[in-house]
Design a protein around this motif. Structure first.
Motif, mmCIF file in Angstrom:
data_model
loop_
_atom_site.group_PDB
_atom_site.id
_atom_site.type_symbol
_atom_site.label_atom_id
_atom_site.label_comp_id
_atom_site.label_asym_id
_atom_site.label_seq_id
_atom_site.Cartn_x
_atom_site.Cartn_y
_atom_site.Cartn_z
ATOM 1 N N HIS A 26 0.837 -1.206 0.000
ATOM 2 C CA HIS A 26 0.000 0.000 0.000
ATOM 3 C C HIS A 26 0.870 1.254 0.000
ATOM 4 C CE1 HIS A 26 -2.672 3.124 1.646
ATOM 5 N NE2 HIS A 26 -3.647 2.430 1.056
ATOM 6 N N THR A 27 1.945 1.223 0.789
ATOM 7 C CA THR A 27 2.845 2.390 0.817
ATOM 8 C C THR A 27 3.514 2.598 -0.548
ATOM 9 O OG1 THR A 27 3.262 1.966 3.159
ATOM 10 C CG2 THR A 27 4.803 3.404 2.010
ATOM 11 N N SER B 242 0.986 4.009 -2.991
ATOM 12 C CA SER B 242 0.707 5.428 -2.760
ATOM 13 C C SER B 242 1.831 6.306 -3.307
ATOM 14 C CB SER B 242 0.519 5.673 -1.253
ATOM 15 O OG SER B 242 -0.558 4.917 -0.752
ATOM 16 N N LYS B 243 3.096 5.895 -3.086
ATOM 17 C CA LYS B 243 4.209 6.678 -3.620
ATOM 18 C C LYS B 243 4.195 6.674 -5.150
ATOM 19 C CE LYS B 243 7.274 5.874 0.313
ATOM 20 N NZ LYS B 243 8.560 5.292 0.772
ATOM 21 N N ASN C 79 1.573 6.350 -7.066
ATOM 22 C CA ASN C 79 0.456 7.193 -7.503
ATOM 23 C C ASN C 79 0.799 8.670 -7.386
ATOM 24 O OD1 ASN C 79 -2.284 7.679 -8.365
ATOM 25 N ND2 ASN C 79 -2.746 8.195 -6.236
ATOM 26 N N GLU C 80 1.501 9.050 -6.303
ATOM 27 C CA GLU C 80 1.901 10.459 -6.145
ATOM 28 C C GLU C 80 2.870 10.867 -7.243
ATOM 29 O OE1 GLU C 80 1.028 12.778 -3.984
ATOM 30 O OE2 GLU C 80 -0.379 11.559 -2.837
ATOM 31 N N GLU D 64 -6.664 11.180 -4.818
ATOM 32 C CA GLU D 64 -7.074 10.062 -3.980
ATOM 33 C C GLU D 64 -6.780 10.290 -2.509
ATOM 34 O OE1 GLU D 64 -6.723 8.768 -8.069
ATOM 35 O OE2 GLU D 64 -5.350 9.817 -6.693
ATOM 36 N N ARG D 65 -5.904 11.246 -2.178
ATOM 37 C CA ARG D 65 -5.548 11.538 -0.796
ATOM 38 C C ARG D 65 -6.146 12.858 -0.330
ATOM 39 N NH1 ARG D 65 -1.864 8.416 1.348
ATOM 40 N NH2 ARG D 65 -1.253 9.996 2.861
ATOM 41 N N ASP E 58 -5.481 4.939 6.462
ATOM 42 C CA ASP E 58 -4.668 4.894 5.251
ATOM 43 C C ASP E 58 -3.217 4.548 5.538
ATOM 44 O OD1 ASP E 58 -4.161 5.602 2.334
ATOM 45 O OD2 ASP E 58 -2.813 6.997 3.354
#
Length: 594
Positions: free
Chosen positions: A248-249, A252-253, A255-256, A278-279, A344
């Motif tokens: 998940h981490t 997220s990175k 996606n950023e 998304e955040r 999250d």
């Protein structure tokens, strides 16, 4: 870390991962299914299940001892007859407290116990292969203990690996050889695999990292599954949780980074940072955009700081809009978005549950305060007229004697209805006398809640007996020492120590015990041998067992039934048999006399 299931890892590397003569094949829960029991063992378990269903209050160990010495043709009939004739001698302190007294690691199986849901796997007869495998595993795991001690402990626990291991760990911790062996073994202990001789750690040759844990075959599929459930399943579950958090981490990175390359970042109106869509969360009134990090920091400040009143929206169980750019916004962040933002980081919902718990507590406090204020208002409204009515009645009773006689008669009726616990039914078809407090039949001398007290005493006696019980590993006879020394001799001739459960040979004799003189008593400072007459550990074990049994009894509802209390209130508050005027007057006198 390369994490793969044990099944896939074993199938792909079965030809290269396990080599050598001294390495056993690994246990696979998907391939190695449990084999059927022997016919005689299956019949014994079926008979045991039938007896447990007929006599649910008797400990299963009583049935095991009796069934093992009776022929196959008439097992159930003979055991039932002996229990009905000699129950006082056979069942002394061996009643079953319930399923809550022994936590089973494996669910009851209908194939082994004949569809008896109240019989756990640890309480059934064990096969010879399982018993031998358990002893061999314990010999390798507890090398500082003698084989006779291990046999005695396993016999006491019906050869259950899960129940015997904690007892053996306590015995091993008292030995000085355990401390010395533990000191040398700390250098070679693995940080990824549990400290167990049958638990191995598979290592990937390509990366050199840990891939999966495995269980070496012991010769018993039932014991292999038990070791898998005790050691491997918790480790695999922890690895899966860590892998999910890492994935998940990383997602997220990633996606950023993609959002930043595409120019699709949004500015937070609280910290003015740029994050992906998304955040972000948006309030339902002013459409103010806030990032997940600000939501978490704000909720933490509300829970552990001074921002509860201006942050939380108690009517909607969510968080208010805290965008500093607009002070007039009365909107709130949707509940589902707040929950997602708080979970999250690590995938857990602890902060969200704490927030909801405190919101519920605040709402409950406000409700209680409102009820208390309403009660005070109602008490004031009804107390003033009651005081006035009492004053008028007192004046009339002093001035007019007939009125005083009427109130005196009403007071006598109320007093009679209040006094005493002995209640006799006036129905001609009943005419039974019962207790108004515990609602049982009145028998002189009467003791309220005698059944509950007997249940508590039985639970404490059963737990205390189980704490000091010993079992002969040769004939499986259970016994309790009432007096004498700690050298126990069974009817079959087997001699053992009561403290360490070690076998005492004829050559060793009383030299197994401490021979040093101690003027003040206490523990010997010159050797670590067992005391011949020492019973300090026994008293402590009985005390701990009694405290645990009493706590379990109270948690199960042994304090009394709510229906009994309601019945007591109904019987005590019952008005007398008279006219409507007398009933009304008795009610008023009863209310005034509170």
């Amino acid at each position: 870390m390369d994490l793969v299931p044990l099944t896939r890892f074993w199938r792909s590397r079965s030809s290269t991962a396990v080599t050598g003569e001294n390495i056993n094949p690994l246990y696979d829960p998907h391939q190695h299914q449990q084999h059927d029991l022997e016919p005689d063992l299956r019949d014994l378990n079926a008979s045991l299940a039938a007896l447990v269903e007929v006599f649910p209050d008797i400990a299963p160990e009583v049935f095991r001892e009796m069934l093992s010495s009776i022929s196959k043709e008439s097992r159930i009939e003979v055991v039932t007859e002996q229990l009905l004739k000699k129950d006082a001698k056979l069942l002394r302190g061996r009643y079953r407290i319930g399923r809550g007294d022994r936590q089973s690691t494996s669910s009851p199986t209908s194939e082994q116990v004949g569809n008896a849901p109240t019989l756990a796997t640890e309480e059934t007869f064990r096969g010879e292969s399982y018993r031998n495998a358990v002893k061999q595993v314990f010999y390798e795991e507890f090398k500082t203990l003698s084989h006779s001690s291990i046999k005695a402990v396993t016999a006491e626990q019906n050869y259950s690996y899960t129940l015997s291991r904690p007892v053996l760990q306590q015995l091993a911790a008292k030995s000085w050889r355990f401390s010395l062996a533990n000191f040398w073994s700390k250098r070679s202990q693995s940080q990824t695999a549990p400290e167990h001789p049958n638990i191995v750690c598979q290592v990937s040759r390509a990366s050199g990292e840990t891939a999966a844990l495995g269980v070496k075959r012991t010769g018993s599929t039932q014991l292999d599954r038990e070791l898998w459930q005790l050691f491997v399943e918790p480790a695999l579950a922890s690895q899966r949780r860590e892998q999910l958090i890492a994935d998940h981490t990383y997602a997220s990175k990633l996606n950023e980074a993609e959002a930043e390359d595409a120019g699709a970042l949004f500015d937070c109106e609280c910290c003015f940072g740029s994050v992906s869509f998304e955040r972000m969360v948006t309030c339902d009134e002013g459409c103010h955009q806030l990032c997940f990090d600000c939501v978490r920091r704000t909720v933490n400040e509300a829970l552990y700081g001074q921002g509860w009143a201006r942050t939380v929206y108690p009517e909607r169980s969510t968080v208010r809009c805290f965008a500093p750019t607009s002070q007039e916004c009365h909107g709130a962040i949707p509940t589902d978005r707040v929950c997602y933002a708080l979970s999250d980081a690590d995938g857990s919902h602890d902060i969200w549950q704490q927030l909801q718990g405190r919101v519920a507590s605040e709402a409950l406090i406000k409700t209680v305060q409102l009820i208390f204020l309403s009660f005070l208002a109602a008490a004031f409204v009804f107390t003033v007229p009651l005081l006035l009515f009492t004053s008028v009645i007192w004046m009339m009773a002093n001035i007019l004697p007939p009125v005083a006689a009427i109130f005196h008669a009403s007071w006598v009726r109320v007093h009679r209805s209040r006094q005493g616990l002995r209640f006799k039914c006036l129905n001609p078809s009943c005419t039974k006398t019962s207790c108004a407090r515990c609602a049982t039949i009145w028998r002189n001398p009467h003791i309220c809640f005698e059944t509950e007290k007997t249940s508590l005493r039985t639970a404490i006696e059963s737990s205390a007996t189980a704490a000091i019980k010993r079992t002969c590993p040769r004939c499986l006879l259970s016994f309790v020492k009432s007096s004498g020394c700690n050298k126990l001799v069974c009817n079959c001739g087997y001699t053992m120590c009561y403290i360490c459960r070690n076998e005492i040979t004829s050559k060793e004799g009383y030299s197994h015990f401490c021979q040093h003189f101690r003027a003040r008593g206490g523990r010997c400072s010159e050797c670590e041998r067992c005391d011949l007459y020492g019973d300090e550990d026994e008293e402590a074990a009985i005390r701990r067992a009694a405290e645990s049994a009493e706590k379990a009894w109270r948690d199960q509802g042994g304090k009394g039934d709510a229906n009994t209390q309601l019945m007591v209130e109904a019987l005590v508050g019952q008005a007398g048999h008279g006219t409507r005027y007398e009933k009304w007057l008795d009610a008023m006198v009863d209310a005034i006399a509170l």
